[in-house]
Design an enzyme around this catalytic site. Sequence first.
Site, PDB file in Angstrom:
ATOM      1  N   CYS A   2      82.776  83.383  44.595  1.00 34.97           N
ATOM      2  CA  CYS A   2      82.526  84.742  44.139  1.00 34.97           C
ATOM      3  C   CYS A   2      82.700  84.807  42.631  1.00 34.97           C
ATOM      4  CB  CYS A   2      83.499  85.714  44.800  1.00 34.97           C
ATOM      5  SG  CYS A   2      83.438  85.702  46.605  1.00 34.97           S
ATOM      6  N   LEU A  53      80.221  86.411  47.296  1.00 34.45           N
ATOM      7  CA  LEU A  53      79.445  85.475  48.101  1.00 34.45           C
ATOM      8  C   LEU A  53      80.165  85.376  49.441  1.00 34.45           C
ATOM      9  CD1 LEU A  53      77.089  83.410  48.282  1.00 34.45           C
ATOM     10  CD2 LEU A  53      78.735  81.664  47.631  1.00 34.45           C
ATOM     11  N   GLY A  78      87.954  82.493  46.178  1.00 36.27           N
ATOM     12  CA  GLY A  78      88.685  81.372  46.738  1.00 36.27           C
ATOM     13  C   GLY A  78      88.402  81.117  48.195  1.00 36.27           C
TER      14      GLY A  78
END
Length: 613
Positions: A2, A53, A78
């Site tokens: 992300c 994402l 993460g």
Amino acid sequence: MCGIFAVLGCADCSQSQAQRARVLACSRRLRHRGPDWSGVYQHEGNFLAQQRLAVVSPLSGDQPLFNEDRTVVVVANGEIYNHKKIRKQFTGKHTFTTGSDCEVIIPLYEEYGENFVDMLDGVFAFVLYDTRNRTYMAARDAIGVNPLYIGWGGDGSVWFASEMKALNEDCVRFELFPPGHLYSSAAAGFRRWYNPAWFLEQVPSTPYDPLVLRAAFEKAVVKRLMTDVPFGVLLSGGLDSSLVASVTKRHLVETEAAKKFGTELHSFVVGLEGSPDLKAAREVADYLGTIHHEFHFTVQDGIDAIEEVIYHDETYDVTTIRASTPMFLMARKIKSLGVKMVLSGEGSDELLGGYLYFHFAPNKEEFHKETCRKVKALHQYDCLRANKATSAWGLEVRVPFLDKEFIDVAMGMDPEWKMYDKSLGRIEKWVMRKAFDDEEHPYLPKHILYRQKEQFSDGVGYSWIDGLKAFTEQQVTDEMMNNAAKLYPYNTPVNKEAYYYRMIFERLFPQDSARETVPWGPSIACSTPAAIEWVEQWKASNDPSGRFISSHDAATDHANGAVWRVSRSPMPWHGAVAHVLLLFLRGVVRCHQRTCPCMCMCTCTCASERASH
């Protein structure tokens, strides 16, 4: 992966709407990293934003994430591989509202304060804000697999972003957020949370145990099969990517991912037509039975992409750009197939001394110190390349070699076992090859398992680097090079290729802080500057290519059928020929169009097939 962005501690809250608009604009520069959804949180003069994402829990993991009463908020880029175990720890204590693996950061913070980061098993960059006491913290994973930058505004505010392009126009100064650290507003600074034994560079003495090494790596790979979206593996046909693919294929049936997407494994490779990687990857894919995807590019395709690569990678490092460009092109193709996550083999060469220049390490002490230096710098090189070149297209890369537990095993063994020793039959990364040399249940064919190291930028096709150098030779004049130190007094380019990349970088990121985020110094085949001291002749090189490192085994193995030629020699032709013959007799000149360590540019063309390595 992300894209996260945060601005904390804005002094003037009267312009909150204008500030919010600016936060949104900066955050949008990271949308390539997270094209699935956007979120922003505002509390007084504090803003946290994310571009998501969705790989784990795509339907419920939108960020920012909150505790039950919304007094603690976090944005994270993460993958927390032990999140299910942590969730069980807080059963009845904390109500989880999403399936996001990163949500566990919040109850850990509430239970342990800022001293919880080492409890996370995974890769991450996150920012957490506590509205109750108006404090905040940010942290980055142990090695720096996930990128993070920190900046400071003119009003005293502190900024965080996954990429510096979100900071560079607004911050007075900014810099890389150091891996293995956390930043605390309460303590007004950084502190290291990751303190492994190897960090002090003391030489370990633990004996090599192949079964322990194998088990640690297999565990690292299986962890990274945690996904709710289609995935695959990057497969160059070299040792590292082939082992990742082999272990993935072997254990895939046991995973939750197999229940959702089946047990077929997709593999991907990129290269120029006829490149070494294409051939080797195809052979490994056939052996493992993967659904293999082979992508081709031309030198011109790569040249046309250079500016985009520099924009996304945010570097002017020559080796990084050379290797990033094919990866950048491949990532776009992979994403077009509907794949959102891939596993890759980065980190092995740094941990195990796999680069060919390690052959010349004078002793195990120097060998170990060099591996320590390489691992500490991964966030500026291979991690940066793998993450940013793929995140440019919303593709996530996972790197099992950089699992914390595997690092402990690899860096904790006596480095004597890692060293090249022809008399004992040990080539580079022998410890890994031996660990997976299973006669009863082979992971790979022998000749693949013992295939020699190839730099990624060479493996995709030898004419790739030659084409880059020829192109940049035309773009940068001798006069420009003569004035390079005046125009670029900081990290002055040493050749025309470096100058060309620097021109593009300076146009995109003209700030002093930007150029200072890029590492610099002499290198040979990915070495640190310190290792240049191992061989006197290396000091004369201004090209970092692995072509300047000889292979001890190649000339011996392929002596029959080698056709020698000398080109661009700085010494008389008869002297160069004599020198080549001498090196040939010593068994240190590498075949397949490589050069000897003396820098005389002598090369050979081997009549044997590359696969025979």
